[in-house]
Design a protein around this motif. Structure first.
Motif, PDB file in Angstrom:
ATOM      1  N   VAL A  53       0.849  -1.206   0.000  1.00 28.17           N
ATOM      2  CA  VAL A  53       0.000   0.000   0.000  1.00 28.17           C
ATOM      3  C   VAL A  53       0.883   1.256   0.000  1.00 28.17           C
ATOM      4  O   VAL A  53       0.622   2.227  -0.722  1.00 28.17           O
ATOM      5  CB  VAL A  53      -0.950   0.013   1.222  1.00 28.17           C
ATOM      6  CG1 VAL A  53      -1.683   1.346   1.324  1.00 28.17           C
ATOM      7  CG2 VAL A  53      -1.945  -1.120   1.115  1.00 28.17           C
ATOM      8  N   ALA A  54       1.957   1.219   0.798  1.00 30.60           N
ATOM      9  CA  ALA A  54       2.851   2.385   0.869  1.00 30.60           C
ATOM     10  C   ALA A  54       3.466   2.661  -0.496  1.00 30.60           C
ATOM     11  O   ALA A  54       3.541   3.818  -0.937  1.00 30.60           O
ATOM     12  CB  ALA A  54       3.940   2.145   1.908  1.00 30.60           C
ATOM     13  N   GLN A  55       3.907   1.604  -1.164  1.00 25.48           N
ATOM     14  CA  GLN A  55       4.529   1.813  -2.481  1.00 25.48           C
ATOM     15  C   GLN A  55       3.525   2.363  -3.483  1.00 25.48           C
ATOM     16  O   GLN A  55       3.852   3.180  -4.337  1.00 25.48           O
ATOM     17  CB  GLN A  55       5.102   0.493  -3.014  1.00 25.48           C
ATOM     18  CG  GLN A  55       6.498   0.190  -2.507  1.00 25.48           C
ATOM     19  CD  GLN A  55       7.482   1.340  -2.749  1.00 25.48           C
ATOM     20  OE1 GLN A  55       7.870   2.012  -1.799  1.00 25.48           O
ATOM     21  NE2 GLN A  55       7.861   1.593  -3.995  1.00 25.48           N
ATOM     22  N   LEU A  74      12.119   6.733   5.636  1.00 27.57           N
ATOM     23  CA  LEU A  74      11.730   6.849   7.043  1.00 27.57           C
ATOM     24  C   LEU A  74      10.221   7.075   7.160  1.00 27.57           C
ATOM     25  O   LEU A  74       9.540   6.467   8.006  1.00 27.57           O
ATOM     26  CB  LEU A  74      12.495   8.007   7.689  1.00 27.57           C
ATOM     27  CG  LEU A  74      12.141   8.336   9.127  1.00 27.57           C
ATOM     28  CD1 LEU A  74      12.478   7.169  10.053  1.00 27.57           C
ATOM     29  CD2 LEU A  74      12.874   9.585   9.596  1.00 27.57           C
ATOM     30  N   ASP A  75       9.689   7.960   6.320  1.00 27.02           N
ATOM     31  CA  ASP A  75       8.254   8.249   6.367  1.00 27.02           C
ATOM     32  C   ASP A  75       7.435   7.033   5.935  1.00 27.02           C
ATOM     33  O   ASP A  75       6.350   6.783   6.462  1.00 27.02           O
ATOM     34  CB  ASP A  75       7.934   9.466   5.497  1.00 27.02           C
ATOM     35  CG  ASP A  75       8.566  10.728   6.054  1.00 27.02           C
ATOM     36  OD1 ASP A  75       8.711  10.812   7.282  1.00 27.02           O
ATOM     37  OD2 ASP A  75       8.946  11.614   5.264  1.00 27.02           O
ATOM     38  N   PHE A 131       4.654   5.037   8.078  1.00 29.89           N
ATOM     39  CA  PHE A 131       3.349   4.715   7.492  1.00 29.89           C
ATOM     40  C   PHE A 131       3.060   3.217   7.638  1.00 29.89           C
ATOM     41  O   PHE A 131       1.952   2.816   8.035  1.00 29.89           O
ATOM     42  CB  PHE A 131       3.347   5.118   6.016  1.00 29.89           C
ATOM     43  CG  PHE A 131       2.074   4.824   5.291  1.00 29.89           C
ATOM     44  CD1 PHE A 131       0.996   5.690   5.380  1.00 29.89           C
ATOM     45  CD2 PHE A 131       1.937   3.677   4.518  1.00 29.89           C
ATOM     46  CE1 PHE A 131      -0.193   5.424   4.718  1.00 29.89           C
ATOM     47  CE2 PHE A 131       0.759   3.400   3.858  1.00 29.89           C
ATOM     48  CZ  PHE A 131      -0.306   4.281   3.949  1.00 29.89           C
ATOM     49  N   VAL A 132       4.050   2.391   7.330  1.00 27.24           N
ATOM     50  CA  VAL A 132       3.848   0.933   7.353  1.00 27.24           C
ATOM     51  C   VAL A 132       3.542   0.458   8.770  1.00 27.24           C
ATOM     52  O   VAL A 132       2.601  -0.321   8.987  1.00 27.24           O
ATOM     53  CB  VAL A 132       5.106   0.226   6.777  1.00 27.24           C
ATOM     54  CG1 VAL A 132       5.089  -1.261   7.116  1.00 27.24           C
ATOM     55  CG2 VAL A 132       5.164   0.423   5.267  1.00 27.24           C
ATOM     56  N   VAL A 133       4.289   0.962   9.750  1.00 31.24           N
ATOM     57  CA  VAL A 133       4.053   0.537  11.139  1.00 31.24           C
ATOM     58  C   VAL A 133       2.647   0.968  11.582  1.00 31.24           C
ATOM     59  O   VAL A 133       1.887   0.177  12.161  1.00 31.24           O
ATOM     60  CB  VAL A 133       5.129   1.132  12.078  1.00 31.24           C
ATOM     61  CG1 VAL A 133       4.761   0.871  13.539  1.00 31.24           C
ATOM     62  CG2 VAL A 133       6.490   0.547  11.751  1.00 31.24           C
ATOM     63  N   GLY A 134       2.301   2.213  11.279  1.00 29.95           N
ATOM     64  CA  GLY A 134       0.983   2.726  11.680  1.00 29.95           C
ATOM     65  C   GLY A 134      -0.136   1.960  11.012  1.00 29.95           C
ATOM     66  O   GLY A 134      -1.146   1.608  11.651  1.00 29.95           O
ATOM     67  N   SER A 189       6.459  13.024  11.833  1.00 30.40           N
ATOM     68  CA  SER A 189       7.654  12.711  11.056  1.00 30.40           C
ATOM     69  C   SER A 189       8.831  13.411  11.719  1.00 30.40           C
ATOM     70  O   SER A 189       8.698  13.973  12.811  1.00 30.40           O
ATOM     71  CB  SER A 189       7.479  13.161   9.600  1.00 30.40           C
ATOM     72  OG  SER A 189       8.602  12.771   8.845  1.00 30.40           O
ATOM     73  N   PHE A 190       9.961  13.384  11.058  1.00 33.23           N
ATOM     74  CA  PHE A 190      11.168  14.010  11.599  1.00 33.23           C
ATOM     75  C   PHE A 190      11.735  14.969  10.555  1.00 33.23           C
ATOM     76  O   PHE A 190      11.740  14.663   9.365  1.00 33.23           O
ATOM     77  CB  PHE A 190      12.229  12.949  11.919  1.00 33.23           C
ATOM     78  CG  PHE A 190      11.790  11.965  12.948  1.00 33.23           C
ATOM     79  CD1 PHE A 190      12.023  12.186  14.292  1.00 33.23           C
ATOM     80  CD2 PHE A 190      11.125  10.806  12.573  1.00 33.23           C
ATOM     81  CE1 PHE A 190      11.608  11.276  15.244  1.00 33.23           C
ATOM     82  CE2 PHE A 190      10.694   9.887  13.510  1.00 33.23           C
ATOM     83  CZ  PHE A 190      10.938  10.120  14.853  1.00 33.23           C
TER      84      PHE A 190
END
Lengths: 714, 179
Positions: free
Chosen positions: A305-307, A316-317, A321-324, A552-553
């Protein structure tokens, strides 16, 4: 589902201890942030509170502007005025001004307290140890961050939970006073946010299936009736059905469009993954099926989904996203499982009370999810606040069940139930404090920015073109939004525009007279690299318009404020006296050479005399030059004169310069002029003259004129 | 540029006239004569299509209108063959910008190829404060029963021939039947 008997919650020492602990935790988490500057839409509610003090019966009776749009009243705003009334009372006693924020935050502490204590009583109907879900709510990142603002989200949640707690116990204990309490809180919730009308079917379902007393229906239907009466009264006052405009606005933003629904659905899951319980515990607790294969599958799906959805994000973002998404999917899965079990399980498999409790929680969760998806025009973490309680209750129900299973389990799990319960509270609190600190620092940018402007440009009239805390703190420094009649903005005024805080465009006429290059660009950095909103990274805690992850950072400045100036010569030209022997009056236009310059153009012999209304000492900077083909002006000399005269015609400052296009090398280029203008009493004039010696038709240009304080000149 | 979405909690709802942009169809579709017909979005450019911009939100002295904008030099027409009898043409006109040496606006009625001037105005927002506003215009019209009838708007440069920023906005262009 485990529904303990009513006696379990009798007024015992344990209950007192639990409630005291909750009060301490809520207060302890709030005290470090009491000084948080007003933030995001806090400003709007402060404005509405001022209006409520002036017009108590119809608090929307004030013309308002937002994002450069002006409306004659605020009646079609998306929220009823409960929070405005609350803030009006605080305003009355605490006053306004920088440094008084603590009084507002202290007063508003009543809402997180009410929410947490109510959560305790709600959870008491579903779990053996209600202190755990209540504590988890108090330290959840979403609740903690929003608890330090003046927006309606935490008040609405507090009234929701109080209404639900009253109803659950009213049905259980058959007490009329609890029904009345439910009615009061239900109305307060609706009078805070329209979407609280969703409580009606939820509470009605429980009342119906729980066989509550008949008089309970009266109390349940009273708040919607009162609300309808208020809407009717307001609509009558304003001569239009105010909610129609609200609905029209939602429709105009295509809230139900497929792509937007997809964004909102992803955000809904993402926010749940990161902002309810620290995701490690959500994943550990909910994703243990199939020996970790379930987790693997969910992670792979999230990566895909992220890709597909956010290919441009940094690695990093994407990881955030993937963890969340993975954690959020497990929450969603757990809630769906609860829904299926509650509604599809055959009667007799569980006690009716347990079944009803499961149905109630499932309806609560999916009802809020549905309106978040369908009613709102974007995703925002704060919108999902009302679905946090059912998630937490089911989370801790699961832990209580595991606790029983662990007695017989061999070998013991890596993290036993007690460790998961306490660990989730501790790590969630730490995580929440990180995010709350990031939000706190974000909020502190705007008082700093406003103070910097006042220090740099004392005495200048200025206008702000942004919203949120930016608008509030610049307003406190005497920098209002651009007025509806932009013609009232005079030359020399400053236009202050943020990069992050909802900047908006000036009306075309005013924009055309304003310098393109900022006089100053002020970057504002934070001490922490955590970002919950940022234009450089896709952190979109408050809105998916900025990104699909809640944090984010970044090490780049969070906010950049640009200060531009309305060109004095161009804006004031209609008010100037013009002497033009050739008959051609000077006019404002652009001169192109290597770059475009905004100029007042004049023919030979022209004098432009501006009334001078500035009383402080200033420095005038501009470029003088020849428009068009300067090379054609062989043997000609172009004289530019600038004079500041006082009311008695005494010359206070003077500058003369000559360009010799066609004769001197480089003379056709622009020449910079800097002239110190001393302080003068009103009534003086600033005069610009242009003369071509040797005849000819060369057009002179006074370009990019700006006025700055003398100290900036140094 | 990221989408600058307002947060729901603080968003004020725009009034209906700001949201209804685009409701009118362009072109000369047959329209039953009614008391007032909105012609704003029906103008068609003559020649260079880039010189006509529709549904631009133009703000002047506190009033935001969904406008049709002509970029000088430009000429645009709207068909009036479906109307006959006595009408009043009502509209708001405004220069979009405050720079330049002004622009000339001419309104004419074209009946079977013959042009009849209706209204002319030199707009100079750079030098005249009163032109930095929406200017109300009312013109009586007597529309014939037969023939090709057009309302024509023409915008040309100012006396210095400077076409910079010569954008003319027309808002709420309405044909109102006289009773």
């Amino acid at each position: 589902m485990n529904l303990p008997a009513a006696a379990a919650l009798s007024w015992t020492r344990k209950l007192n201890r639990d409630l005291a602990l909750l009060v301490l935790v809520v207060a302890g988490c709030a005290i470090p942030f009491l000084a948080q500057p007003f933030h995001m839409d806090d400003n709007f509610y402060m404005d509405m509170a001022r209006s409520a003090r002036a017009h108590p019966l119809f608090p929307y009776d004030t013309p308002y502007s937002f994002g450069g749009f002006h409306v004659p009243d605020m009646a079609s705003h998306s929220h009823p005025p409960m929070q405005a009334y609350f803030l009006a009372v605080v305003q009355r006693f605490a006053g306004e001004g920088e440094g008084r924020e603590w009084a507002y935050h202290l007063a508003a502490l009543i809402f997180p307290l009410l929410a947490t204590l109510s959560m305790y009583f709600v959870a008491g109907r579903f779990v053996d140890r209600p202190i755990w879900p209540a504590l988890a709510l108090a330290v959840s990142p979403l609740f903690l961050v929003m608890g330090h603002t003046l927006m309606t989200d935490v008040p609405m949640l507090a009234f929701w939970l109080a209404a639900i707690a009253c109803l659950l116990w009213a049905v259980e204990l058959n007490r009329n006073i609890l029904y009345a309490g439910c009615s009061v809180f239900f109305f307060a919730a609706m009078f805070t946010s329209y979407q609280s009308a969703a409580l009606l079917p939820l509470l009605g379902y429980y009342q119906l299936r729980g066989r509550g007393r008949v008089s309970g229906w009266f109390w349940l239907l009273l708040p919607p009736a009162l609300m309808a009466a208020w809407v009717a009264m307001t609509s009558g006052h304003y001569g239009r059905l105010v909610l129609l405009d609200t609905i029209g606005y939602v429709q105009s933003r295509n809230a139900a469009a497929l792509s937007l629904l997809g964004t909102k659905a992803l955000a809904l899951i993402e926010y749940q993954g990161w902002l309810v319980i620290f995701p490690l515990f959500l994943i550990y607790s909910c994703a243990r099926g199939l020996r970790g294969r379930l987790l693997g599958l969910a992670l792979i799906a999230s990566v895909v989904v992220a890709q597909a959805r956010i290919p441009g994000y940094r690695l990093l973002d994407k990881a955030i996203f993937v963890v969340g998404l993975t954690a959020g999917c497990f929450v969603f899965g757990r809630m769906s499982d609860a829904f299926l079990k509650a509604f599809l399980r055959r009667r007799g498999e569980a006690a009716d009370g347990s079944r009803l409790g499961g149905q109630f929680l499932a309806l609560w969760y999916f009802g809020v999810s549905a309106y978040c998806l369908l009613l709102f025009t974007e995703g925002s973490a704060r919108y999902i606040l009302p679905l946090v309680p059912p998630v937490l209750i089911l989370f801790f129900q699961g832990i209580e069940r595991s606790e029983i299973a662990e007695y017989r389990a061999e070998p013991q799990p890596l993290l036993n139930s007690g460790m998961v319960a306490s660990g989730s509270i501790v790590l969630t609190l730490a995580w929440a404090l990180f995010l709350a600190q990031a939000d706190f620092e974000f909020a502190r940018v705007y008082p700093r920015a406003a103070a910097t402007l006042t220090r740099m440009f004392p005495g200048f009239k200025a206008y702000a073109t942004g919203e949120w805390g930016f608008r509030y703190y610049f307003g406190l420094q005497g920098v209002p939004p651009v007025p509806p009649d932009e013609a009232s903005v005079r030359g020399g005024s400053l236009i202050v525009t943020p990069k992050l805080a909802l900047p908006y465009s000036l009306p075309g006429g005013l924009e055309s007279m304003t310098s393109e290059t900022p006089l100053v660009r002020l970057p504002f950095d934070l001490k922490t690299p955590f970002r919950i909103m940022d234009t450089h990274v896709p952190a979109g805690f408050y809105s998916t318009g900025w990104g699909l992850i809640p944090f984010s950072f970044s090490h780049q400045p969070l906010e950049t404020i640009e200060i531009r100036q309305v060109n004095f010569m161009v804006a004031e030209l209609p008010y100037a006296r013009m002497e033009c022997p050739g008959g051609t009056r000077p006019w404002p236009g652009y001169v192109w050479r290597s770059e475009r310059r905004l100029a007042v153009l004049a023919k030979s012999g022209t004098r432009i005399v501006y009334p001078w209304s500035f009383s402080q000492a200033l420095s005038l900077r501009l470029m003088v030059g020849i428009s068009g083909n300067a090379a054609s002006g062989a043997n000609q000399a172009c004289d530019f004169t600038i004079l500041l005269r006082d009311a008695q015609d005494v010359i206070l400052a003077r500058h003369e310069t000559t360009l010799g296009p066609g004769t001197e090398k480089g003379a056709a280029a622009w020449k910079e002029v800097r002239l110190s203008l001393p302080a003068a009493a009103p009534g003086g004039t600033l005069e610009f003259g242009y003369q071509v010696r040797g005849g000819g038709d060369l057009t002179g240009a006074f370009a990019d004129a700006i006025l700055v304080p003398p100290e900036r000149e140094k | 540029m990221k989408i600058r979405m307002g947060l729901n909690a603080a968003l004020l709802i725009l009034t209906a006239h700001c949201l209804s942009a685009g409701a009118q169809s362009a072109g000369g579709a047959r329209q039953p004569a009614s008391d007032a017909v909105d012609l704003t979005a029906r103008f068609m450019a003559e020649g260079n299509g880039d010189s006509l911009k529709q549904h631009l939100s133009v703000m002047r002295n506190g009033r935001r209108l969904d406008a049709t904008v002509l970029v000088a030099p430009a000429r645009a027409r709207v068909g009036l063959s479906d109307f006959s009898g006595k009408y009043t043409l009502k509209l708001w006109a405004a220069p979009v910008f405050n720079v330049g040496d002004g622009m000339q606006m001419d309104l004419a009625l074209v009946v079977s190829g013959a042009r009849r001037p209706l209204f002319s105005r030199y707009l100079d927002a750079g030098r005249r404060a009163e032109d930095r506003a929406w200017i109300p215009i009312e013109v009586p019209l007597d529309l014939p029963r037969a023939g090709d009838v057009y309302l024509e708007v023409q915008v040309s440069g100012g006396p210095q021939g400077d076409l910079v920023a010569d954008w003319l906005a027309l808002g709420e262009v309405r044909l109102v039947r006289e009773r």
